[in-house]
Write a protein that holds these residues in place. Structure first.
Motif, short mmCIF file in Angstrom:
data_model
loop_
_atom_site.label_atom_id
_atom_site.label_comp_id
_atom_site.label_asym_id
_atom_site.label_seq_id
_atom_site.Cartn_x
_atom_site.Cartn_y
_atom_site.Cartn_z
N LEU A 46 -5.45 2.04 9.87
CA LEU A 46 -5.57 0.42 9.55
C LEU A 46 -4.16 0.04 9.56
CD1 LEU A 46 -6.92 -2.02 8.28
CD2 LEU A 46 -6.27 -0.89 5.84
N VAL A 47 -3.95 -0.89 10.63
CA VAL A 47 -2.83 -1.68 11.23
C VAL A 47 -2.66 -3.05 10.49
CG1 VAL A 47 -1.19 -2.48 13.15
CG2 VAL A 47 -3.14 -0.41 13.46
N LEU A 48 -1.77 -3.14 9.79
CA LEU A 48 -1.66 -4.54 8.97
C LEU A 48 -0.41 -5.24 9.31
CD1 LEU A 48 -2.65 -3.42 5.36
CD2 LEU A 48 -4.01 -4.47 7.00
N ALA A 107 5.23 -5.62 1.36
CA ALA A 107 5.20 -4.41 0.52
C ALA A 107 4.11 -4.49 -0.16
CB ALA A 107 6.18 -4.05 -0.21
N ALA A 108 3.76 -5.60 -0.87
CA ALA A 108 2.49 -5.71 -1.92
C ALA A 108 1.08 -5.50 -1.10
CB ALA A 108 2.41 -7.27 -2.72
N VAL A 109 1.20 -6.12 0.09
CA VAL A 109 -0.06 -5.65 1.17
C VAL A 109 -0.25 -4.66 1.54
CG1 VAL A 109 -0.88 -6.51 3.48
CG2 VAL A 109 -0.07 -8.42 1.97
N LEU A 110 0.82 -3.82 1.87
CA LEU A 110 0.61 -2.47 2.39
C LEU A 110 0.08 -1.64 1.27
CD1 LEU A 110 3.72 -2.28 4.55
CD2 LEU A 110 1.30 -2.04 5.23
N LEU A 111 0.83 -1.75 -0.19
CA LEU A 111 0.62 -1.08 -1.21
C LEU A 111 -0.82 -1.24 -1.76
CD1 LEU A 111 3.98 -1.32 -3.20
CD2 LEU A 111 2.75 0.59 -2.03
N ALA A 112 -1.42 -2.42 -1.68
CA ALA A 112 -2.91 -2.88 -1.88
C ALA A 112 -3.85 -2.22 -0.99
CB ALA A 112 -3.12 -4.38 -1.99
N ALA A 113 -3.40 -2.11 0.34
CA ALA A 113 -4.38 -1.25 1.20
C ALA A 113 -4.26 0.29 1.10
CB ALA A 113 -3.78 -1.70 2.73
N ALA A 114 -3.07 0.67 0.98
CA ALA A 114 -2.99 2.20 0.62
C ALA A 114 -3.21 2.43 -0.83
CB ALA A 114 -1.74 2.75 1.38
N ASP A 115 -4.39 2.31 -1.28
CA ASP A 115 -4.57 2.37 -2.63
C ASP A 115 -5.19 3.46 -3.20
OD1 ASP A 115 -6.92 1.71 -1.60
OD2 ASP A 115 -7.35 0.16 -3.32
N ARG A 116 -5.58 4.54 -2.33
CA ARG A 116 -6.40 5.89 -2.59
C ARG A 116 -5.62 7.09 -2.41
NH1 ARG A 116 -11.52 4.42 1.12
NH2 ARG A 116 -9.88 5.48 2.52
N PRO A 117 -5.48 8.06 -3.40
CA PRO A 117 -4.49 9.14 -3.31
C PRO A 117 -4.94 9.87 -1.88
CG PRO A 117 -5.62 9.08 -5.33
CD PRO A 117 -6.24 8.17 -4.62
N GLY A 118 -5.92 9.75 -1.41
CA GLY A 118 -6.03 10.64 -0.16
C GLY A 118 -5.40 9.92 1.22
N ASP A 119 -4.86 8.37 0.83
CA ASP A 119 -4.25 7.47 2.16
C ASP A 119 -3.25 8.17 2.49
OD1 ASP A 119 -6.75 5.82 1.89
OD2 ASP A 119 -5.65 4.43 0.91
N ALA A 145 6.63 2.79 -5.25
CA ALA A 145 5.46 2.11 -5.97
C ALA A 145 4.04 2.86 -5.61
CB ALA A 145 5.56 0.91 -6.15
N ALA A 146 3.88 3.27 -4.50
CA ALA A 146 2.75 3.97 -3.86
C ALA A 146 2.11 4.98 -4.63
CB ALA A 146 2.94 4.53 -2.33
N ARG A 147 0.76 4.88 -4.42
CA ARG A 147 -0.21 6.00 -5.08
C ARG A 147 -0.75 7.01 -4.00
NH1 ARG A 147 -4.40 1.69 -7.98
NH2 ARG A 147 -5.75 3.70 -7.31
N CYS A 148 -0.02 7.10 -2.79
CA CYS A 148 -0.49 7.98 -2.00
C CYS A 148 0.86 8.44 -1.19
CB CYS A 148 -1.33 7.37 -1.04
SG CYS A 148 -0.56 6.00 0.13
N PRO A 149 0.76 9.35 -0.34
CA PRO A 149 1.97 9.62 0.32
C PRO A 149 2.52 8.83 1.16
CG PRO A 149 0.29 11.56 0.37
CD PRO A 149 -0.39 10.33 -0.07
#
Length: 188
Positions: A46-48, A107-119, A145-149
């Motif tokens: 997913l390219v943002l 940063a907010a856009v990227l963090l919202a998109a990568a919101d699953r631990p497997g991302d 703030a990320a919930r994924c790597p």
């Protein structure tokens, strides 16, 4: 059924973000996103490209200008299309790629998109020093703030060379080549 793995990458059009895009595609291939996909339904890149109205959201709310907003949105879409063309040159990257422009702070856009631990969130390096002084760096905010790597790709060598030239000035570099008697091509 497991959700497909998602590799989210932020692209601004800079050399660092293009390096991040290439790395994101490589990570997706490694995770099984090539022909046939991998276990769990394959991998999606997913390219943002995040964009904001001039003056930010506060400035836009204070004095909205729909034609200006449309022009900024169109410029963001053009910048993303140009970045993808520069990165792949029309070639198939070998993994499913979805590209989107999203209105919001990067940063907010990227963090919202990568919101699953497997991302996996892939980012280029922070911008130049003067840009970092104006805004908190996106990679720093995302790492905190990320919930994924999060994978932050180092600055490409070409960008480092261009940074070195810009310190002296590209025009000064070219004048130095011409003034030293070395030929830069052409007649003379």
């Amino acid at each position: 059924m497991a959700e497909p793995v998602r590799v989210v990458v932020g692209v601004s059009g800079s050399l660092g973000s293009l390096a991040a895009l290439h790395r994101a595609v490589a990570e997706a291939r490694r995770a099984g996103g090539g022909a046939g996909g991998g276990a769990g339904g394959g991998v999606e890149v997913l390219v943002l490209h995040a964009w904001e109205p001039p003056g930010g959201e506060f400035g836009h709310r204070r004095s909205p200008c729909p034609p200006l907003l449309s022009a900024v949105r169109a410029a963001a879409e053009e910048r993303l299309a140009r970045a993808l063309a520069e990165a792949f040159g029309g070639a198939d990257p070998g993994v499913p790629v979805t590209a989107r422009t999203v209105r919001g702070e990067p940063a907010a856009v990227l963090l919202a998109a990568a919101d699953r631990p497997g991302d996996l969130l892939v980012l280029g390096p922070s911008g130049p020093w003067w840009h970092r002084g104006l805004r908190r760096p996106v990679p720093t905010r995302c790492v905190r703030a990320a919930r994924c790597p999060v994978l932050v790709v180092p600055r490409p060598e070409l960008a480092l060379m261009l940074d070195g030239l810009s310190g002296r000035g590209v025009d000064a570099e070219l004048r130095g080549l011409v003034g030293s008697g070395r030929r830069t091509g052409g007649r003379g």
